[in-house]
Design a protein around this motif. Structure first.
Motif, PDB file in Angstrom:
ATOM      1  N   HIS A 252       0.861  -1.186   0.000  1.00 50.85           N
ATOM      2  CA  HIS A 252       0.000   0.000   0.000  1.00 50.85           C
ATOM      3  C   HIS A 252       0.893   1.230   0.000  1.00 50.85           C
ATOM      4  N   ARG A 253       0.736   2.109  -1.002  1.00 51.07           N
ATOM      5  CA  ARG A 253       1.537   3.328  -1.047  1.00 51.07           C
ATOM      6  C   ARG A 253       1.033   4.267   0.042  1.00 51.07           C
ATOM      7  N   PHE A 254       1.753   4.283   1.151  1.00 48.02           N
ATOM      8  CA  PHE A 254       1.310   4.998   2.347  1.00 48.02           C
ATOM      9  C   PHE A 254       1.508   6.499   2.202  1.00 48.02           C
ATOM     10  N   SER A 255       2.707   6.921   1.815  1.00 47.95           N
ATOM     11  CA  SER A 255       3.007   8.338   1.583  1.00 47.95           C
ATOM     12  C   SER A 255       3.832   8.460   0.315  1.00 47.95           C
ATOM     13  N   THR A 256       3.649   9.546  -0.422  1.00 55.41           N
ATOM     14  CA  THR A 256       4.306   9.702  -1.712  1.00 55.41           C
ATOM     15  C   THR A 256       5.019  11.056  -1.777  1.00 55.41           C
ATOM     16  N   GLY A 257       5.684  11.297  -2.933  1.00 55.06           N
ATOM     17  CA  GLY A 257       6.396  12.555  -3.109  1.00 55.06           C
ATOM     18  C   GLY A 257       7.635  12.673  -2.255  1.00 55.06           C
ATOM     19  N   ILE A 258       8.307  11.531  -1.997  1.00 54.81           N
ATOM     20  CA  ILE A 258       9.510  11.490  -1.153  1.00 54.81           C
ATOM     21  C   ILE A 258      10.669  10.997  -2.018  1.00 54.81           C
ATOM     22  N   ARG A 259      11.633  11.846  -2.277  1.00 56.81           N
ATOM     23  CA  ARG A 259      12.707  11.504  -3.211  1.00 56.81           C
ATOM     24  C   ARG A 259      13.490  10.283  -2.767  1.00 56.81           C
TER      25      ARG A 259
END
Length: 445
Positions: free
Chosen positions: A226-233
């Protein structure tokens, strides 16, 4: 059972001499003299430390260390970036009670970064798989050292930002960092004039934190993640905070602003502007990569030049999740630890330690980083600025490139007694940092 009984006896003896300290008073003078566990190296292992802190070297030349974990008996396990001649994980045991490792053995046929204990099992990762090892009878080596359980496989391999660091929460979930194999999601990465891809297709499987069942075997990213948080390099530093029940990450900020956009950024701007950011993760949060970066001069998140940014425009970044704290550019946060022990003074309880590995992208300016910082927390939020807790790892005063550094702090672990262990990614050196109350001096009349 004989080995377990012997080790239990060792720890009972150490307890008598004050190894498992409580409160912040430190050891008494007699304990300091009699207990080898609390005896620092004369040069503090080459480190400069916060007031009252002491250090010694636990082990040296074990291989390029990344993250590490410590079991309830104090045995230390270090993940190596590349497989050593004897294995990719090194297990270290102190058998005589002086805190230094005198038993060393290797297992695992792969390199990687992630390492942590969960419910008595040791979890470790390479760049695409998370494995699990089981132990019995106080053994230093796991029972299934040759064939560990596979918890997650099929994570994307990549040539950059490949580390699959991970952590566990208190609800039975495993969180895995999947860094973006890119600086700014250009069609040709790190190439001047190459257009950015919009929307960025890498975000489908990269550039975020994925959540899995912590104990289920045979999971894959696409079927079970499950993609919990995104936009993290890229968040090599990833850790659960038991105080507030959230997972935190510290991101490596973006690179090459002046090389790719010389009309907007000079060398100094590239070296100083793009923050390293600390995030409190929540389900569905978007922290902006690759469309945004946090600009320390503007003190806000702004649009990246790849997506039309001009060093001022906020644009689509307005709706992204803000960091809870920022750090100077290009110092490379590689591990995060929330302190829950009783050995250090009360000010450290509930706060966070961050290992800054140092980065190449300040060049041609002088490098920074190569230290461990402490971030005070209050009511679940960082309080004030970070402070240097331990430095001197690099061994030299001026660093023009990472290879100039003798050592680079990479992994952090809290031992059962509350002391702090730090790993090194250059030669494989380990330090233990402990607290001793400063002795008062009385002037003679």
């Amino acid at each position: 059972m004989e080995n377990l009984t012997y080790r239990s006896l060792i720890y009972l003896v150490l307890l008598t001499f004050g190894l498992f300290l409580t409160g912040c008073g430190g050891a008494s003078e007699s304990e300091e003299e009699d207990n080898p566990y609390l005896t620092a190296d004369e040069d503090q292992g080459g480190l400069s430390l916060a007031p009252g802190m002491k250090a010694y070297v636990i082990a040296e030349d074990i291989g390029r260390g990344r993250h590490l974990a410590v079991n309830e008996q104090g045995d230390i396990y270090v993940k190596l970036r590349e497989r050593h001649a004897e294995g990719g994980i090194v297990a270290l045991r102190d058998t005589d009670g002086d805190g230094r490792a005198d038993e060393k053995t290797y297992f695992g046929d792969y390199g990687g970064t992630g390492m942590a204990f969960y419910k008595g099992y040791l979890y470790a990762s390479n760049d695409s798989v998370v494995f699990r090892y089981s132990f019995s009878n106080g053994n230093l080596l796991p029972d299934n050292s040759a064939s560990p359980d596979t918890i997650v496989s099929g994570l994307p391999k990549q040539t950059s930002h490949a580390a699959k660091s991970f952590t566990f929460d208190d609800k039975g979930y495993l969180y895995v960092n999947v860094g973006a194999p890119s600086n700014g999601c250009q069609e040709q990465d790190r190439t001047r004039g190459s257009p950015a891809m919009d929307p960025c297709p890498l975000l489908e499987r990269h550039g975020g934190i994925w959540r899995f069942d912590a104990e289920k075997t045979g999971q894959t990213q696409m079927n079970d993640g499950h993609r919990f948080s995104t936009g993290i390099r890229n968040a090599v530093a990833l850790e659960f905070n038991p105080i507030d029940g959230h997972v935190y990450a510290v991101q490596h900020g973006r690179d090459m602003l002046n090389a790719l956009f010389p009309d907007l950024y000079d060398e100094e701007a590239n070296a100083e502007l793009p923050a390293e950011e600390m995030f409190r993760l929540t389900d569905g949060a978007d922290f902006g990569w690759p469309y945004c970066y946090y600009d320390l001069e503007e003190d806000k998140r702004i649009l990246t030049p790849e997506y039309g940014g001009d060093r001022e425009t906020v644009g689509r970044c307005e709706n992204t999740q803000a960091p809870v704290m920022t750090f100077p550019a290009h110092i490379a946060p590689n591990d995060l630890l929330f302190y829950t022990g009783n050995h250090f003074p009360e000010k450290y309880k509930g706060g966070a330690f961050v290992a800054f590995h140092g980065s190449w992208n300040r060049a041609p300016l002088e490098q920074k980083g190569y230290f461990v910082s402490f971030v005070p927390f209050e009511n679940g939020n960082p309080k004030g600025s970070h402070e240097i807790f331990a430095e001197g790892f690099a061994g030299v005063s001026t660093i023009e490139a990472p290879d100039d550094a003798e050592h680079r702090p990479t992994g952090l672990a809290q031992a059962p007694d509350g002391t702090l262990i730090v790993s090194d990614s250059k030669t494989g050196k380990l330090w233990r940092i402990f607290y001793q109350e400063e002795k008062e001096t009385v002037a003679l009349k």
